[in-house]
Design an enzyme around this catalytic site. Structure first.
Site, PDB file in Angstrom:
ATOM      1  N   TYR A 305       0.842  -1.196   0.000  1.00 39.88           N
ATOM      2  CA  TYR A 305       0.000   0.000   0.000  1.00 39.88           C
ATOM      3  C   TYR A 305       0.875   1.244   0.000  1.00 39.88           C
ATOM      4  CZ  TYR A 305       1.082  -0.374   4.997  1.00 39.88           C
ATOM      5  OH  TYR A 305       1.737  -0.496   6.185  1.00 39.88           O
ATOM      6  N   SER A 318       7.627   0.591  15.132  1.00 41.97           N
ATOM      7  CA  SER A 318       7.538  -0.215  13.910  1.00 41.97           C
ATOM      8  C   SER A 318       6.409   0.230  12.994  1.00 41.97           C
ATOM      9  CB  SER A 318       7.372  -1.699  14.272  1.00 41.97           C
ATOM     10  OG  SER A 318       6.169  -1.911  14.982  1.00 41.97           O
ATOM     11  N   GLY A 319       5.654   1.247  13.394  1.00 39.03           N
ATOM     12  CA  GLY A 319       4.671   1.817  12.488  1.00 39.03           C
ATOM     13  C   GLY A 319       3.221   1.590  12.818  1.00 39.03           C
ATOM     14  N   HIS A 323      -5.275   6.179  13.349  1.00 39.51           N
ATOM     15  CA  HIS A 323      -5.312   7.225  12.321  1.00 39.51           C
ATOM     16  C   HIS A 323      -6.623   7.191  11.533  1.00 39.51           C
ATOM     17  CE1 HIS A 323      -4.722   4.331   9.030  1.00 39.51           C
ATOM     18  NE2 HIS A 323      -3.750   3.763   9.754  1.00 39.51           N
ATOM     19  N   HIS A 339      -3.693  -3.307   8.197  1.00 46.06           N
ATOM     20  CA  HIS A 339      -2.413  -4.015   8.258  1.00 46.06           C
ATOM     21  C   HIS A 339      -1.773  -3.885   9.644  1.00 46.06           C
ATOM     22  CE1 HIS A 339      -2.843  -3.747   3.830  1.00 46.06           C
ATOM     23  NE2 HIS A 339      -2.133  -4.883   3.836  1.00 46.06           N
ATOM     24  N   CYS A 341      -2.703  -1.233  12.012  1.00 48.38           N
ATOM     25  CA  CYS A 341      -3.084   0.023  12.658  1.00 48.38           C
ATOM     26  C   CYS A 341      -4.549  -0.020  13.081  1.00 48.38           C
ATOM     27  CB  CYS A 341      -2.864   1.194  11.707  1.00 48.38           C
ATOM     28  SG  CYS A 341      -1.127   1.542  11.369  1.00 48.38           S
TER      29      CYS A 341
END
Length: 415
Positions: A305, A318-319, A323, A339, A341
């Protein structure tokens, strides 16, 4: 300002002196009472093994004060450095010798006050000063996070400039890292690795309080040829108690402030194979806009993505974010399709972004994903129980809960 209380005090004292009369005279300074005399100069009565006022002395060598001759003895020795720290020492039973029981600090000036008495009991005193040589090897400490306002879950960090493995040296460091916390709060340092410590309380910080950290290690001997350096202190303002709970099975996020639920938001979390981590996370920061690409976190192929993301609140390095995800609004509240989040509508994400702050708690429950890492991927400190946390302290390891750290006399400022 009313000055009458001071006037009455003066009158009262005058009457008291007049009424005592001869009694006051009898308690006066009689010529034969040695204890009433001002202390004499005891310079000829004592000796130092390291000459005061001369060249700087080696802090690794002991400091000794001895009584010369047999006509008097030492009654007390006080040694204080330029930072107001007392040097712990021991006086012999006979009063003929005093020596320090912990190493001196490097690169400081010491003031030594020696009290004595002669054979008749008359008091003597001698004050001297000397400097110690600067340290060749220094250990610097940098506190974190940056000064500011944080949530109740924010740990303190201490980053060392040199690795420290020895347990005794670690204990010296912990004794020198002072944390001022609200009354009744129990906390402890935990060694994450040889160069990093985290400090957290047993429970979250009390809301709307102040926490500060400072180092008393400047000049203090930590190990052979390694001494502490000056460090910038840290002060944090703790805000409201904000706790966010994301239930991956019900697909809803609950936002609590000071124990009160103020919002419930439909969300989507990580789908199978990308499931969101369970556990307590601490908000690391916020970004209004982030360009999120799958290859930055090792995701490619059909799952790749590249999306513009707004109102992004970060909870892992790590992200993992909370959001805005307008592309998954149809799944929010019903299914997990991200994925990893936590996604929500743009309007809800904007509200969340405005009401969350760094250091606030974000907890994920009922996910089929792995547990949050305790260290290394953000602040997972709260996922370790208190008993195990204390085991990571060089001072509290294998001690009973509630035990205070060992004596800090050497580091305690004088009063």
């Amino acid at each position: 300002m009313n000055h009458s209380p001071r006037l009455w005090t003066v009158v009262g004292c005058s009457l008291l002196v007049a009424s005592l009369g001869a009694g006051a005279t009898a308690c006066g300074s009689g010529g034969d009472d040695p204890l009433s005399a001002r202390p004499y100069d005891a310079g000829d009565q004592i000796a130092f093994n390291q000459a005061p006022g001369g060249r700087p002395v080696d802090p690794d060598k002991p400091l000794e004060v001895t009584a010369k001759g047999g006509e008097g003895r030492i009654t007390d020795v006080t040694v204080v450095d330029t930072h107001g720290r007392r040097l712990a020492g021991e006086l012999s039973a006979k009063g003929d010798r005093w020596h320090n029981t912990v190493p001196m600090a490097a690169g400081v000036r010491y003031t030594v006050t020696v009290s004595t008495e002669n054979a008749k009991g008359a008091p003597g005193q001698r004050t001297a000063a000397f400097e110690t040589t600067p340290a060749k090897g220094v250990l610097k400490v940098e506190f974190g996070p940056e000064e500011g306002k944080y949530g109740v879950g924010q740990p303190l960090t201490a980053e060392l400039s040199e690795p420290v493995k020895d347990k005794a040296a670690r204990a010296v460091i912990e004794r020198g890292l002072a944390v001022d916390v609200p009354s009744g709060v129990e906390g402890a340092w935990h060694w994450v690795d040889d160069k990093k410590l985290h400090y957290r309380p047993k429970e979250y910080w009390p809301a709307n309080t102040t926490v500060s950290a400072r180092s008393n290690l400047e000049g203090v001997r930590i190990s052979d040829h390694l001494y502490g350096a000056a460090a910038k202190p840290l002060k944090l303002e703790i805000g409201d108690r904000v706790e966010v709970t994301t239930d991956a099975s019900s697909h809803y996020l609950t936002f609590r402030r000071n124990g009160e639920v103020i919002n419930s938001i439909p969300v989507t979390t990580g789908k199978p194979g990308f499931s969101t981590r369970n556990g307590v996370k601490v908000v690391l920061g916020k970004q209004y806009f982030v360009q999120m690409r799958g290859d930055t976190v090792g995701i490619g192929g059909s799952e790749y993505y590249n999306l513009p993301v707004y109102y992004a609140t970060r909870v892992t390095w790590s992200g993992e974010y909370v959001h805005a995800a307008p592309w998954s609004v149809g799944s929010q509240g019903y299914a997990n399709v991200s994925h990893g989040c936590t996604g929500m509508s743009t309007g809800n994400a904007a509200w969340f972004y405005e009401n969350i702050t760094e250091g606030d708690i974000v907890k994920v429950i009922n996910s089929i994903g792995d547990d949050m890492d305790i260290f290394g991927n953000g602040f997972g400190d709260w996922n370790m129980d208190w008993k195990d946390w204390r085991q990571g302290s060089a001072l509290l390891k294998d001690t009973q809960e509630g035990r205070s750290p060992v004596d800090q006399t050497r580091l305690r400022p004088t009063v």
